[in-house]
Design an enzyme around this catalytic site. Structure first.
Site, PDB file in Angstrom:
ATOM      1  N   CYS A   1       0.834  -1.199   0.000  1.00  0.00           N
ATOM      2  CA  CYS A   1       0.000   0.000   0.000  1.00  0.00           C
ATOM      3  C   CYS A   1       0.874   1.257   0.000  1.00  0.00           C
ATOM      4  O   CYS A   1       0.642   2.201  -0.763  1.00  0.00           O
ATOM      5  CB  CYS A   1      -0.934  -0.004   1.203  1.00  0.00           C
ATOM      6  SG  CYS A   1      -2.207   1.288   1.159  1.00  0.00           S
ATOM      7  N   CYS A   2       1.912   1.281   0.837  1.00  0.00           N
ATOM      8  CA  CYS A   2       2.834   2.422   0.870  1.00  0.00           C
ATOM      9  C   CYS A   2       3.569   2.575  -0.460  1.00  0.00           C
ATOM     10  O   CYS A   2       3.811   3.694  -0.916  1.00  0.00           O
ATOM     11  CB  CYS A   2       3.836   2.265   2.001  1.00  0.00           C
ATOM     12  SG  CYS A   2       3.188   2.575   3.652  1.00  0.00           S
TER      13      CYS A   2
ATOM     14  N   CYS B   1      -1.009   8.119   7.518  1.00  0.00           N
ATOM     15  CA  CYS B   1      -2.385   7.916   7.045  1.00  0.00           C
ATOM     16  C   CYS B   1      -3.291   7.529   8.210  1.00  0.00           C
ATOM     17  O   CYS B   1      -2.854   6.848   9.156  1.00  0.00           O
ATOM     18  CB  CYS B   1      -2.412   6.828   5.976  1.00  0.00           C
ATOM     19  SG  CYS B   1      -1.590   7.293   4.435  1.00  0.00           S
TER      20      CYS B   1
ATOM     21  N   CYS C   1      -3.572   3.854   9.542  1.00  0.00           N
ATOM     22  CA  CYS C   1      -2.343   3.233  10.045  1.00  0.00           C
ATOM     23  C   CYS C   1      -1.663   4.047  11.135  1.00  0.00           C
ATOM     24  O   CYS C   1      -0.491   3.815  11.452  1.00  0.00           O
ATOM     25  CB  CYS C   1      -1.366   3.020   8.891  1.00  0.00           C
ATOM     26  SG  CYS C   1      -1.998   1.959   7.569  1.00  0.00           S
TER      27      CYS C   1
ATOM     28  N   CYS D   1       7.717   3.728   5.947  1.00  0.00           N
ATOM     29  CA  CYS D   1       6.952   3.496   4.720  1.00  0.00           C
ATOM     30  C   CYS D   1       7.877   3.104   3.590  1.00  0.00           C
ATOM     31  O   CYS D   1       7.441   2.496   2.605  1.00  0.00           O
ATOM     32  CB  CYS D   1       6.143   4.742   4.350  1.00  0.00           C
ATOM     33  SG  CYS D   1       7.139   6.182   3.936  1.00  0.00           S
TER      34      CYS D   1
END
Length: 244
Positions: free
Chosen positions: A130-131, A213, A216, A239
């Site tokens: 996702c990162c 985010c 998270c 990240c």
């Protein structure tokens, strides 16, 4: 004691193609004990508009530090689609009162498109991917048009940053990386914001010393590791932007 100015040295006058790990190491040795203001002066004189500032909007120190030296400087904000409303409001406040150009760096896919391609809430199942998709890949593309970039990374942020240089060669992106706040502690951050009356992200005062985010990032207990609220419960502390 602050390092002596580099001035218009041969290093300052290098062409973009001449910067490399060795030249960056030389500059870092000269600037390692310099003030953030002196580092910013050097960076502005050396790179001018070929420099970009990366800002997470946890605070607005870098936009102010460089906006006062390079009017309209590009401030890259990684708009992941998952930010806290308070972070977006801080970005907008900075754009309104500082002499900067906020550039929203967006992923190839919207959150909805990513959900369709990888399944809903990828951040919960594979935060690394996702990162990569929402931060690292977009940043790579955004930095392609610059010769140097500035980050707010500090040594006190995490053990993984304990030897963070002030100036280094970012081989991953092929440009110079500058961390003018590398040696700052939290008191220095607070002092600068107070002195200049900067827009603040209210989440910091609400127990979020490290803001990423929304899905998270959690509040951190007083005295706990400031990064413990990021990806809590997972074997992940970065990240990837400041790794490698």
């Amino acid at each position: 004691m602050n390092a002596p100015p580099l001035g218009a040295s041969s290093l300052t006058l290098l062409n973009p193609s001449e910067w490399n790990a060795e030249t960056c190491a030389q500059v870092n040795a000269r600037l390692l004990s310099a003030s953030a203001a002196h580092i910013a002066d050097w960076a502005a004189a050396t790179f001018g508009r070929r420099l970009a500032v990366a800002a997470s909007m946890q605070d607005t120190i870098l936009p102010h530090l460089f906006g006062t030296r390079i009017p309209g400087v590009d401030v890259l904000f990684l708009e992941t689609g998952y930010h806290f409303p308070e972070t977006l409001a801080t970005r907008d406040a900075a754009a309104a009162v500082l002499d900067i150009t906020v550039v929203d760096v967006t992923p190839m896919q919207t959150v909805a498109e990513q959900d369709a391609a990888y399944g809903k809430d990828l951040f919960a199942r594979d935060p690394g991917l996702c990162c990569q998709l929402r931060k690292m890949d977009p940043l790579r593309d955004a930095l392609a048009g610059y010769d140097a970039w500035v980050t707010g990374a500090r040594r006190v942020d995490a053990v993984t940053r304990s030897e963070l240089p002030v100036v280094s060669w970012d081989a991953k992106h092929g440009l110079v990386k500058i961390n003018p706040l590398a040696l700052w502690d939290d008191a220095a951050v607070e002092s600068y914001q107070d002195a200049h009356g900067l827009p603040r992200n209210p989440l910091v005062a609400q127990g979020y010393p490290s803001i990423g985010c929304l899905p998270c990032t959690q509040r951190v207990a007083p005295g706990a590791d400031p990064r413990s609220g990021r990806w809590a419960g997972l074997d992940k502390t970065e990240c990837g932007i400041h790794v490698g």
